[in-house]
Design an enzyme around this catalytic site. Structure first.
Site, PDB file in Angstrom:
ATOM      1  N   ASN A   7      37.474  20.913  58.382  1.00 11.58           N
ATOM      2  CA  ASN A   7      37.738  21.872  57.464  1.00 11.58           C
ATOM      3  C   ASN A   7      37.643  21.459  55.909  1.00 11.58           C
ATOM      4  O   ASN A   7      38.207  20.264  55.380  1.00 11.58           O
ATOM      5  CB  ASN A   7      39.214  22.411  57.686  1.00 11.58           C
ATOM      6  CG  ASN A   7      39.457  23.583  56.884  1.00 11.58           C
ATOM      7  OD1 ASN A   7      39.381  23.687  55.683  1.00 11.58           O
ATOM      8  ND2 ASN A   7      40.133  24.569  57.678  1.00 11.58           N
ATOM      9  N   HIS A  43      37.741  28.276  55.319  1.00 13.48           N
ATOM     10  CA  HIS A  43      38.749  29.578  55.320  1.00 13.48           C
ATOM     11  C   HIS A  43      38.952  30.034  54.127  1.00 13.48           C
ATOM     12  O   HIS A  43      39.832  29.972  53.189  1.00 13.48           O
ATOM     13  CB  HIS A  43      40.226  29.021  55.702  1.00 13.48           C
ATOM     14  CG  HIS A  43      41.232  29.996  56.087  1.00 13.48           C
ATOM     15  ND1 HIS A  43      42.324  29.816  56.852  1.00 13.48           N
ATOM     16  CD2 HIS A  43      41.321  31.413  55.720  1.00 13.48           C
ATOM     17  CE1 HIS A  43      43.040  30.908  57.170  1.00 13.48           C
ATOM     18  NE2 HIS A  43      42.428  31.853  56.267  1.00 13.48           N
ATOM     19  N   ARG A  45      40.220  32.606  51.622  1.00 18.03           N
ATOM     20  CA  ARG A  45      41.148  33.560  51.632  1.00 18.03           C
ATOM     21  C   ARG A  45      41.063  34.678  50.587  1.00 18.03           C
ATOM     22  O   ARG A  45      40.060  34.528  49.681  1.00 18.03           O
ATOM     23  CB  ARG A  45      42.453  32.931  51.330  1.00 18.03           C
ATOM     24  CG  ARG A  45      42.773  31.935  52.289  1.00 18.03           C
ATOM     25  CD  ARG A  45      44.125  31.224  51.906  1.00 18.03           C
ATOM     26  NE  ARG A  45      44.571  30.117  53.105  1.00 18.03           N
ATOM     27  CZ  ARG A  45      45.223  30.693  54.264  1.00 18.03           C
ATOM     28  NH1 ARG A  45      45.616  31.837  54.207  1.00 18.03           N
ATOM     29  NH2 ARG A  45      45.604  29.588  55.143  1.00 18.03           N
ATOM     30  N   HIS A  50      40.876  28.402  47.285  1.00 17.02           N
ATOM     31  CA  HIS A  50      39.990  27.401  47.723  1.00 17.02           C
ATOM     32  C   HIS A  50      38.457  27.815  48.110  1.00 17.02           C
ATOM     33  O   HIS A  50      37.886  27.767  46.927  1.00 17.02           O
ATOM     34  CB  HIS A  50      40.743  26.418  48.649  1.00 17.02           C
ATOM     35  CG  HIS A  50      41.353  27.285  49.926  1.00 17.02           C
ATOM     36  ND1 HIS A  50      40.744  28.239  50.584  1.00 17.02           N
ATOM     37  CD2 HIS A  50      42.725  27.238  50.190  1.00 17.02           C
ATOM     38  CE1 HIS A  50      41.377  28.611  51.386  1.00 17.02           C
ATOM     39  NE2 HIS A  50      43.020  28.059  51.270  1.00 17.02           N
ATOM     40  N   GLU A  70      37.060  30.888  59.437  1.00 15.44           N
ATOM     41  CA  GLU A  70      38.389  31.216  59.742  1.00 15.44           C
ATOM     42  C   GLU A  70      38.913  32.337  58.674  1.00 15.44           C
ATOM     43  O   GLU A  70      38.508  32.311  57.572  1.00 15.44           O
ATOM     44  CB  GLU A  70      39.281  30.083  59.658  1.00 15.44           C
ATOM     45  CG  GLU A  70      39.278  29.011  60.633  1.00 15.44           C
ATOM     46  CD  GLU A  70      40.195  27.900  60.621  1.00 15.44           C
ATOM     47  OE1 GLU A  70      41.257  28.137  59.418  1.00 15.44           O
ATOM     48  OE2 GLU A  70      40.420  27.188  61.163  1.00 15.44           O
ATOM     49  N   THR A 100      49.489  28.806  54.206  1.00 11.20           N
ATOM     50  CA  THR A 100      48.754  28.135  55.292  1.00 11.20           C
ATOM     51  C   THR A 100      48.969  28.902  56.688  1.00 11.20           C
ATOM     52  O   THR A 100      50.118  29.622  56.643  1.00 11.20           O
ATOM     53  CB  THR A 100      48.873  26.723  55.481  1.00 11.20           C
ATOM     54  OG1 THR A 100      47.928  26.140  56.525  1.00 11.20           O
ATOM     55  CG2 THR A 100      50.310  26.271  55.792  1.00 11.20           C
ATOM     56  N   HIS A 190      45.637  22.224  63.310  1.00  9.36           N
ATOM     57  CA  HIS A 190      46.792  22.428  62.323  1.00  9.36           C
ATOM     58  C   HIS A 190      47.713  21.136  62.456  1.00  9.36           C
ATOM     59  O   HIS A 190      48.225  20.673  63.341  1.00  9.36           O
ATOM     60  CB  HIS A 190      47.564  23.628  62.672  1.00  9.36           C
ATOM     61  CG  HIS A 190      47.962  23.892  61.083  1.00  9.36           C
ATOM     62  ND1 HIS A 190      47.565  24.770  60.483  1.00  9.36           N
ATOM     63  CD2 HIS A 190      49.232  23.663  60.637  1.00  9.36           C
ATOM     64  CE1 HIS A 190      48.300  24.851  59.221  1.00  9.36           C
ATOM     65  NE2 HIS A 190      49.453  24.377  59.401  1.00  9.36           N
ATOM     66  N   GLY A 213      41.473  19.691  58.617  1.00  9.84           N
ATOM     67  CA  GLY A 213      41.033  19.483  57.217  1.00  9.84           C
ATOM     68  C   GLY A 213      42.076  18.656  56.385  1.00  9.84           C
ATOM     69  O   GLY A 213      41.662  17.500  55.889  1.00  9.84           O
TER      70      GLY A 213
END
Length: 238
Positions: A7, A43, A45, A50, A70, A100, A190, A213
């Site tokens: 990630n 991911h 968002r 990011h 994701e 997160t 995670h 990640g």
């Protein structure tokens, strides 16, 4: 054999802290792949704090390994994944602005919603995975929504591991065994790290993929990206 997907969100976080293009998210994706990673995870968002939507479009043509996206399945997210034809989409129940991911889907309450969303991705030939807690009822619910895989949310494992590794992994073993009985693929992610990853894989050898990640990028600051990826690969190899 378990695959490693890196990630690269934290690379984008560092870039965004100063603006511009350094460090390059695209170069990071290319190098992770070159150094042995078997997947790249992003991911994006809604606030683009990011990974940005443009990053997703920029990265896809340069990835010959698996590209995993994701996110929460808003209409904008669904369209992005369909546009780039990701290899895998991992659905998370995050709220907008959430720091997160911190819990899995309620696969029972959200059954109809998940069936609809997953059906759209599968119609496009995109493998689906959904984020779940190691709760047997939720695993059973996941088996009924049409997903190809689940991704076990492993923060509780990582938190308890230094105190009692066997107790930490026990609910994840049971959840994985049930998912295996339902013929669901199993991913995990995670807070996995060089300290706790090998033990998890030894206990659940049929995990298909780990997505890592934060810890991996942090380790790379000291070990270098190539060496770090090799260290993580050593953890998941028999």
């Amino acid at each position: 054999m378990t695959r490693l997907s890196v990630n690269i969100n934290k690379i984008a976080t560092l870039r965004n802290s100063r603006g511009g293009h350094m460090p390059s998210v695209l170069d990071a994706a290319i190098n992770c792949q070159k150094f042995g990673a078997e997947g790249i995870t992003v991911h994006p968002r809604p606030d683009e704090r990011h990974i940005t939507r443009q990053d997703v479009y920029d990265i896809k043509p340069h990835i010959s390994t698996e590209f995993n996206i994701e996110g929460y399945p808003s209409e904008a997210f669904i369209q992005l994944v369909l546009d780039v034809k990701a290899d895998q989409v991992t659905l998370v129940p995050d709220q907008p602005g959430q720091l997160t991911s911190d819990h899995g889907w309620d696969t029972i309450t959200n059954h109809d919603f998940l069936v609809d969303v997953i059906g759209r991705f599968k119609a496009a030939g995109i493998r689906t995975s959904i984020f779940v807690d190691p709760d047997l009822k939720q695993i059973e619910g996941a088996s009924r929504v049409g997903t190809d895989r689940i991704e076990l949310y492993t923060e509780p494992y990582a938190t308890l591991y230094p105190i009692d590794a066997d107790k930490a992994v026990e609910p994840f073993v049971k959840a994985a065994e049930l998912a295996h009985e339902f013929n669901l693929g199993i991913n995990a992610g995670h807070d996995l790290s060089l300290k706790n990853l090998k033990f998890l894989i030894d206990k659940i050898p049929y995990i298909d993929e780990v997505s890592i990640g934060h810890a991996l990028i942090a380790d790379a600051l000291y070990l270098g990206l190539r060496n770090t990826i090799h260290e993580y690969l050593d953890c998941i190899r028999p």
